[in-house]
Scaffold this motif. Sequence first.
Motif, PDB file in Angstrom:
ATOM      1  N   MET A 190     -49.881   1.560  17.591  1.00 31.96           N
ATOM      2  CA  MET A 190     -49.052   2.532  16.894  1.00 31.96           C
ATOM      3  C   MET A 190     -48.028   1.830  15.999  1.00 31.96           C
ATOM      4  N   SER A 191     -48.522   0.943  15.166  1.00 31.45           N
ATOM      5  CA  SER A 191     -47.627   0.118  14.349  1.00 31.45           C
ATOM      6  C   SER A 191     -46.796   0.949  13.375  1.00 31.45           C
ATOM      7  N   ASP A 192     -47.359   2.027  12.854  1.00 32.92           N
ATOM      8  CA  ASP A 192     -46.580   2.878  11.947  1.00 32.92           C
ATOM      9  C   ASP A 192     -45.419   3.541  12.683  1.00 32.92           C
ATOM     10  N   PHE A 193     -45.669   3.992  13.893  1.00 31.88           N
ATOM     11  CA  PHE A 193     -44.595   4.600  14.675  1.00 31.88           C
ATOM     12  C   PHE A 193     -43.552   3.551  15.053  1.00 31.88           C
ATOM     13  N   ALA A 194     -43.990   2.335  15.313  1.00 32.82           N
ATOM     14  CA  ALA A 194     -43.038   1.263  15.622  1.00 32.82           C
ATOM     15  C   ALA A 194     -42.062   1.045  14.461  1.00 32.82           C
ATOM     16  N   LYS A 195     -42.569   1.136  13.239  1.00 31.45           N
ATOM     17  CA  LYS A 195     -41.696   0.992  12.066  1.00 31.45           C
ATOM     18  C   LYS A 195     -40.715   2.167  11.968  1.00 31.45           C
ATOM     19  N   ILE A 196     -41.192   3.364  12.293  1.00 28.49           N
ATOM     20  CA  ILE A 196     -40.314   4.531  12.293  1.00 28.49           C
ATOM     21  C   ILE A 196     -39.203   4.354  13.330  1.00 28.49           C
ATOM     22  N   LEU A 197     -39.556   3.839  14.493  1.00 24.55           N
ATOM     23  CA  LEU A 197     -38.555   3.594  15.527  1.00 24.55           C
ATOM     24  C   LEU A 197     -37.502   2.596  15.060  1.00 24.55           C
ATOM     25  N   GLU A 198     -37.936   1.583  14.355  1.00 26.39           N
ATOM     26  CA  GLU A 198     -36.993   0.569  13.862  1.00 26.39           C
ATOM     27  C   GLU A 198     -35.954   1.205  12.942  1.00 26.39           C
ATOM     28  N   LYS A 199     -36.415   2.032  12.023  1.00 25.61           N
ATOM     29  CA  LYS A 199     -35.475   2.675  11.102  1.00 25.61           C
ATOM     30  C   LYS A 199     -34.603   3.686  11.837  1.00 25.61           C
ATOM     31  N   LEU A 225     -32.880  16.079  10.582  1.00 26.27           N
ATOM     32  CA  LEU A 225     -33.628  15.707   9.395  1.00 26.27           C
ATOM     33  C   LEU A 225     -35.082  16.147   9.500  1.00 26.27           C
ATOM     34  N   TYR A 226     -35.775  16.102   8.366  1.00 29.64           N
ATOM     35  CA  TYR A 226     -37.219  16.302   8.336  1.00 29.64           C
ATOM     36  C   TYR A 226     -37.824  15.218   7.441  1.00 29.64           C
ATOM     37  N   GLY A 227     -39.123  14.963   7.636  1.00 35.87           N
ATOM     38  CA  GLY A 227     -39.822  14.009   6.783  1.00 35.87           C
ATOM     39  C   GLY A 227     -39.456  12.555   7.007  1.00 35.87           C
ATOM     40  N   PHE A 228     -38.763  12.255   8.093  1.00 33.58           N
ATOM     41  CA  PHE A 228     -38.375  10.873   8.380  1.00 33.58           C
ATOM     42  C   PHE A 228     -39.623   9.998   8.520  1.00 33.58           C
ATOM     43  N   PRO A 229     -39.611   8.776   7.968  1.00 32.19           N
ATOM     44  CA  PRO A 229     -38.464   7.997   7.503  1.00 32.19           C
ATOM     45  C   PRO A 229     -38.095   8.170   6.030  1.00 32.19           C
ATOM     46  N   ASN A 230     -38.729   9.093   5.324  1.00 34.19           N
ATOM     47  CA  ASN A 230     -38.430   9.273   3.899  1.00 34.19           C
ATOM     48  C   ASN A 230     -37.317  10.306   3.723  1.00 34.19           C
ATOM     49  N   SER A 231     -36.156   9.997   4.286  1.00 35.88           N
ATOM     50  CA  SER A 231     -35.052  10.959   4.332  1.00 35.88           C
ATOM     51  C   SER A 231     -33.741  10.341   3.857  1.00 35.88           C
ATOM     52  N   ASP A 262     -48.391  11.966  12.065  1.00 36.41           N
ATOM     53  CA  ASP A 262     -49.666  11.259  12.200  1.00 36.41           C
ATOM     54  C   ASP A 262     -49.492   9.858  12.772  1.00 36.41           C
ATOM     55  N   SER A 263     -48.301   9.298  12.656  1.00 42.61           N
ATOM     56  CA  SER A 263     -48.049   7.972  13.224  1.00 42.61           C
ATOM     57  C   SER A 263     -48.225   7.978  14.735  1.00 42.61           C
ATOM     58  N   VAL A 264     -48.112   9.161  15.350  1.00 43.81           N
ATOM     59  CA  VAL A 264     -48.336   9.314  16.791  1.00 43.81           C
ATOM     60  C   VAL A 264     -49.621  10.079  17.074  1.00 43.81           C
ATOM     61  N   VAL A 265     -49.809  11.216  16.403  1.00 44.70           N
ATOM     62  CA  VAL A 265     -50.942  12.094  16.705  1.00 44.70           C
ATOM     63  C   VAL A 265     -52.268  11.461  16.298  1.00 44.70           C
ATOM     64  N   ASN A 266     -52.287  10.807  15.151  1.00 45.44           N
ATOM     65  CA  ASN A 266     -53.491  10.136  14.657  1.00 45.44           C
ATOM     66  C   ASN A 266     -53.159   8.700  14.262  1.00 45.44           C
ATOM     67  N   PRO A 267     -52.793   7.860  15.222  1.00 42.74           N
ATOM     68  CA  PRO A 267     -52.345   6.503  14.895  1.00 42.74           C
ATOM     69  C   PRO A 267     -53.464   5.671  14.279  1.00 42.74           C
ATOM     70  N   THR A 272     -30.990   9.418  18.062  1.00 41.65           N
ATOM     71  CA  THR A 272     -31.264   9.427  19.503  1.00 41.65           C
ATOM     72  C   THR A 272     -32.467  10.292  19.854  1.00 41.65           C
ATOM     73  N   HIS A 273     -32.962  11.077  18.881  1.00 48.28           N
ATOM     74  CA  HIS A 273     -34.092  11.973  19.114  1.00 48.28           C
ATOM     75  C   HIS A 273     -35.051  11.921  17.924  1.00 48.28           C
ATOM     76  N   LEU A 274     -36.341  11.859  18.226  1.00 50.29           N
ATOM     77  CA  LEU A 274     -37.397  12.037  17.239  1.00 50.29           C
ATOM     78  C   LEU A 274     -38.321  13.137  17.753  1.00 50.29           C
ATOM     79  N   VAL A 275     -38.814  13.965  16.825  1.00 49.20           N
ATOM     80  CA  VAL A 275     -39.577  15.151  17.228  1.00 49.20           C
ATOM     81  C   VAL A 275     -40.883  15.237  16.447  1.00 49.20           C
ATOM     82  N   ILE A 276     -41.996  15.373  17.181  1.00 46.58           N
ATOM     83  CA  ILE A 276     -43.295  15.651  16.570  1.00 46.58           C
ATOM     84  C   ILE A 276     -43.260  17.101  16.100  1.00 46.58           C
TER      85      ILE A 276
END
Length: 292
Positions: free
Chosen positions: A106-115, A68-74, A96-101, A122-126
């Motif tokens: 990193m609360s935005d990235f935490a939400k991405i991890l939840e979804k 996928l691309y654009g996660f979590p809006n996928s 940006d949730s990681v690069v510019n938290p 099993t994989h997320l990619v910057i």
Amino acid sequence: MNRRTFIRATGATAVAFGPSSSLLALEADNAYRKNIGIQLYTLRDAIAKDPVAALKQVADDGYKQVELYGFPNSDAMISAAKDAGLAIHSSHFEWDSVVNPKDAAMSDFAKILEKAEEIGLTHLVIPYLQEGNRKTLDDYKQVAAHSNQAAAMAKKAGIQLSYHNHSFEFEPKEGGKCGYDILREEFSPEMKFEIDVFWVKVADLDPAALIKEMTGRVTQLHLKDLKEGIKLPIYSGVPNDAFKELGNGIIDIEPIIVVAKAAGVEYCHVEQDQSPDPLASIQESIQYLNKL
């Protein structure tokens, strides 16, 4: 280690893999060929118009999984992929949730991890760095520090975090070092790489040699081909027609797939950033892979 230590695109690959191309022939049950994926950014326009039809063709063409691309809006892609019987292991996400938290946690990235956990990734990619995050080697050190923090969070969720390259990471900077040198030096053991072979070649490096050199650190590959006759290296954008279907350019794909297995790569995904007919291009690329 600086950029000069990378093995350049010369005869080194032939030496590394032996003199006979027949020795490299992919077995009929090659794991990557049997489970070949596609990075859906290739089909972004078709997906925007009709995700169900686009993903059905992906499955009909013989692809087994999608990235996928654009996660979590996928959500539309996820639903269409599942309906088509395609596996979903990996996604590019809002970097940006990681690069510019926005905060130290990193609360935005935490939400991405939840979804990501919810849908079974099993994989997320910057997928990218904006210019402001890659001007200096210190910028890359900051990216690495943030990535390491995020990778530790992802590991607790059972998800592997990786970094996807373009060619700008290989541009020599202070002292002859490049950004990719810094990422390789600074990333923790929990932080891995997704290598895009096209952009490695655009930087005038040998993708197969780089993958071999990074054995154990590369989780996924993007497979695409590069038009013949383009003067290299290029560290910025390339013409739209530089992107070619597999087998229609100068990148030797077979040694890349062979070395991927020894290097511990889990998944390979076809991608073609630009094409006048993306749906036809993905058919041509998988047909090429099936003939190897």
